[in-house]
Design an enzyme around this catalytic site. Structure first.
Site, PDB file in Angstrom:
ATOM      1  N   THR A   1      32.803  26.317  28.873  1.00 13.54           N
ATOM      2  CA  THR A   1      32.807  25.447  27.690  1.00 13.54           C
ATOM      3  C   THR A   1      33.664  24.210  27.927  1.00 13.54           C
ATOM      4  OG1 THR A   1      32.559  27.437  26.318  1.00 13.54           O
ATOM      5  CG2 THR A   1      33.207  25.406  25.211  1.00 13.54           C
TER       6      THR A   1
ATOM      7  N   GLY B   1      36.409  32.939  30.589  1.00 17.55           N
ATOM      8  CA  GLY B   1      37.672  32.274  30.881  1.00 17.55           C
ATOM      9  C   GLY B   1      37.659  31.369  32.088  1.00 17.55           C
ATOM     10  N   THR B   2      36.501  31.167  32.726  1.00 20.20           N
ATOM     11  CA  THR B   2      36.459  30.333  33.929  1.00 20.20           C
ATOM     12  C   THR B   2      36.244  28.857  33.628  1.00 20.20           C
ATOM     13  OG1 THR B   2      34.131  30.971  34.164  1.00 20.20           O
ATOM     14  CG2 THR B   2      35.744  32.170  35.481  1.00 20.20           C
ATOM     15  N   GLY B   3      36.011  28.491  32.388  1.00 22.82           N
ATOM     16  CA  GLY B   3      35.947  27.075  32.037  1.00 22.82           C
ATOM     17  C   GLY B   3      34.560  26.526  31.801  1.00 22.82           C
TER      18      GLY B   3
ATOM     19  N   ASP C   1      47.189  55.580  40.408  1.00 18.69           N
ATOM     20  CA  ASP C   1      46.993  55.430  41.852  1.00 18.69           C
ATOM     21  C   ASP C   1      45.792  56.236  42.324  1.00 18.69           C
ATOM     22  OD1 ASP C   1      49.285  53.887  41.903  1.00 18.69           O
ATOM     23  OD2 ASP C   1      50.584  55.596  42.296  1.00 18.69           O
TER      24      ASP C   1
ATOM     25  N   HIS D   1      59.023  57.447  44.100  1.00 19.81           N
ATOM     26  CA  HIS D   1      57.604  57.097  44.056  1.00 19.81           C
ATOM     27  C   HIS D   1      57.385  55.650  44.502  1.00 19.81           C
ATOM     28  CE1 HIS D   1      53.491  57.551  42.235  1.00 19.81           C
ATOM     29  NE2 HIS D   1      53.597  56.233  42.215  1.00 19.81           N
ATOM     30  N   GLU D   2      58.162  54.726  43.934  1.00 19.75           N
ATOM     31  CA  GLU D   2      57.985  53.308  44.287  1.00 19.75           C
ATOM     32  C   GLU D   2      58.422  53.043  45.721  1.00 19.75           C
ATOM     33  OE1 GLU D   2      56.332  51.401  42.391  1.00 19.75           O
ATOM     34  OE2 GLU D   2      56.270  52.868  40.776  1.00 19.75           O
TER      35      GLU D   2
END
Length: 686
Positions: free
Chosen positions: A232, A228-230, A523, A447-448
């Protein structure tokens, strides 16, 4: 100019298709097919249908019917065939097969000169029929001709267009200057790679500029980078910029079921490229044919190795190969053969990594160039929200934002659309229809709140962005952060801050509700993984010291890695486990200390989350200014963008909420922290 170009109607400017060569606009293949079908139908009629309404009788039966006066006519043909009609329909056959026939056919098996007189004596009208030249030829030669045409047709189909054994012909696609193409303007976020490839194009356009100084044009360029980094896309841009013939082929196209096909296609590919030199050959996913030799478990002949040997010889062998540059792409350079990577074959290796914050902003500008963006949209903030995103991820992000805006029937794409797109790519769609009890909501809010408050009061922390308890994907709630800058090195203090933040959710559950839940599962996984890297990879343990016991996390290459063993003893493994447990325990104590000192803030934030479901950084800043006036908070620096407070009241409208997961640098080797939550309903930093 090609003579087969499509002419244009000058008035309407509509392309008028040129009929293909052949008879009346029909191709040769179409004509051959219809001729073959016609011959087949004729032969079937001749051999199957000609006698369907005639009774086939023996010569003796014919004489008996004639002696009884039942035969009216008889037509004798050359060769002994006899056809005719009865005076009235006769029942021929026995039992269920009995059927009435008016016509008959028979055969005179020998030269019976008296047969004609015998028939005439019985009152039969006897006549003769001479040979029909055309009909006889068709009857006798038709099946043979049909077989020949069928054979030619099958061989043409198998050979791919006229050559009997062309399995080894290259399947490369030739891209020329008059075809649609990408350019370097369509590529962003990898300036160094573009510069390298621009030099390759200059080599092809002006070779004398480099050869006059004794330099040689590089024979190969290997593009290396994660998916996916380009890679092609860069190759397509080279095809658009080079203005030379560009042959594109995948590594998997070389090898098929027939032995020797791959090597033959390699040779044919280079023959075509040399004929059109200067030219470029692009091989995508070269690891399909370029893997290390001698790694098979079964031994014996390997078709893939033959293909690789042919590729090695063509790139740098006895024959000269001037004017042809090979560009290859792979995301597995560790499994490529050493002979393929040496200078003289792939002279240059261009590494295309994940884009940094400026690169992500440039990529977003490319993908949103044709999108109507609202004036409040700040692409720099979005790039900060997405560390570790590849170019493909950012393209998907822009598309998801446009789709979200379209679902709202909006005229432009706003910042909340991009916020929602980030969440959807990493976490999944919001699950507002999910039924949660009040106890679960309270547990999730506490928790958050633990994650958020530990981050706010921790040194070396990333700025807090927002916290939500709206379920998304497999997470029941998320806390997100907005890193100030890209991190490439992680200090010991930063790693300890991340560990305390990860364990803040579990600490809040234990301190305020005196319970533990499965929501901390992810976590704990990430905290343990980070602590193990601190001990084994980065030498941050005083007990272990500056020694690396890192395990190779790359995919196993079966022939090479099958017998891999651990490089340390059982005693060392026990020490490593003790150090991991010590580091996590100290971080947990640090998180509990922060929570104990700020109990009132955690309780207030939990209440706000139960009421509003989402709390932004601006709201927490106002709350802290009220509860801790004049105090500075390391994890609450003023970001460039604060989410609009659209959750002042509890809302069930998905488009008026944006519940983001934490996208941050967590001290692991991967910048993108967005691993999937566990099936137990994860909370916290997913």
């Amino acid at each position: 100019m090609s003579e087969n170009k499509t002419p244009l109607d000058k008035k309407k400017k509509i392309p008028i298709p040129t009929p293909p060569p052949g008879l009346g606009g029909c191709s040769f293949r179409t004509v051959t097919m219809w001729v073959m079908l016609g011959l087949l139908a004729y032969v079937l009629v001749i051999f199957l249908g000609s006698g369907s309404d005639r009774a086939s009788i023996t010569y003796t039966e014919l004489l008996e019917y004639a002696g009884q006066g039942k035969v009216e006519t008889a037509v004798l043909s050359t060769g002994g065939d006899v056809e005719g009609e009865f005076r009235s329909p006769q029942t021929i056959g026995n039992g269920e097969t009995a059927q009435q026939y008016l016509k008959y056919s028979s055969f005179v098996p020998f030269e019976d000169e008296g047969s004609v007189d015998l028939l005439r004596d019985q009152g039969v009208d006897v006549s003769g029929r001479g040979p029909n030249g055309l009909m006889a030829i068709l009857i006798n030669v038709g099946p043979i001709l049909l077989f020949i045409i069928l054979w030619i047709f099958i061989m043409r189909r198998m050979s791919g267009g006229g050559q009997a054994f062309s399995f080894g012909k290259s399947k490369a696609k030739l891209i020329t200057g008059d075809q649609p193409k990408n350019t370097f303007e369509d590529v962003a976020g990898c300036d160094e790679a573009k510069q390298e490839l621009e030099e390759v194009i200059e080599f092809l356009k002006e070779p004398a500029k480099f050869q006059k100084l004794g330099g040689k044009i590089p024979k190969g360029v290997l593009l290396i980078g994660p998916p996916g980094t380009g890679k092609t896309l860069l190759a397509r841009a080279v095809a658009g910029e080079a203005k030379v013939p560009f042959f594109s082929m995948s590594g998997s196209d070389f090898v098929e079921m027939f032995v020797g096909v791959g090597a033959s296609r390699v040779r044919d590919l280079f023959v075509q490229a040399k004929a059109k030199s200067p030219s470029i050959i692009f091989i995508d996913e070269i690891d399909a044919v370029g893997r290390q030799r001698g790694t098979g478990l079964g031994g014996g002949h390997d078709e893939r190795e033959q293909t690789l040997n042919a590729l090695l010889v063509e790139m740098d062998g006895f024959a000269d190969n001037q004017g042809v540059i090979v560009i290859a792409a792979t995301n597995r350079p560790d499994v490529l053969d050493a002979a393929l990577l040496r200078p003289g074959r792939f002279d240059r290796r261009v590494t295309i990594g994940m884009p940094d914050v400026k690169g992500r902003e440039a990529i977003l500008k490319v993908h949103t160039a044709r999108m109507p963006l609202h004036k409040e949209v700040d692409l720099s903030v979005i790039s900060r929200r997405t560390p570790g995103f590849s170019g493909a991820d950012l393209e998907s992000l822009a598309n998801e934002a446009a789709l979200h805006a379209a679902r709202r029937d909006a005229d432009s794409i706003e910042m909340r659309d991009f916020e929602n797109a980030v969440d959807r790519i990493i976490m999944g769609i919001e699950r507002r229809s999910m039924v949660m009890t009040e106890e679960e909501k309270k547990l999730t809010a506490v928790h958050e709140s633990g994650h958020a408050i530990v981050n706010v009061f921790s040194p070396q922390s990333d700025p807090f962005h927002k916290v939500t308890i709206v379920p998304r994907g497999q997470a029941l709630g998320v806390t997100s952060f907005l890193p100030k800058a890209e991190r490439h090195n992680y200090s010991l203090e930063y790693c300890e801050t991340v560990l305390a933040r990860l364990l803040g959710g579990r600490g809040a559950e234990k301190m305020f509700l005196d319970t533990m839940s499965t929501g901390a599962g992810n976590d704990l996984d990430r905290a343990t993984d980070l602590a193990r890297k601190m001990v084994c990879n980065w030498g941050m343990s005083p007990e272990i010291g500056p020694v690396s016991f890192a395990e190779d996390s790359s995919p196993v290459f079966l022939g090479r890695d099958f017998a891999r063993t651990k490089s340390y003893s059982e005693y060392t493994a026990r020490v490593i486990d003790d150090e991991i447990r010590r580091i996590i325990g100290e971080s947990y104590k640090a998180a509990l200390l922060i929570l104990e000192e700020n109990r009132d803030i955690v309780e207030r934030l939990s209440e706000d989350l139960l009421e509003k479901e989402t709390v932004s950084s601006s709201e927490i800043r106002e709350m802290l200014a009220e509860l801790r006036p004049g105090m500075e908070f390391p994890g609450l620096d003023s970001p460039d963008y604060d989410e609009p407070a659209v959750h002042e009241e509890k809302s069930n409208d998905e488009e008026e909420s944006s519940d983001d997961e934490e996208v941050k640098n967590d001290g692991s080797e991967e910048n993108r922290s967005g691993s999937e939550a566990d099936a137990g309903g994860d909370r916290g930093e997913s």
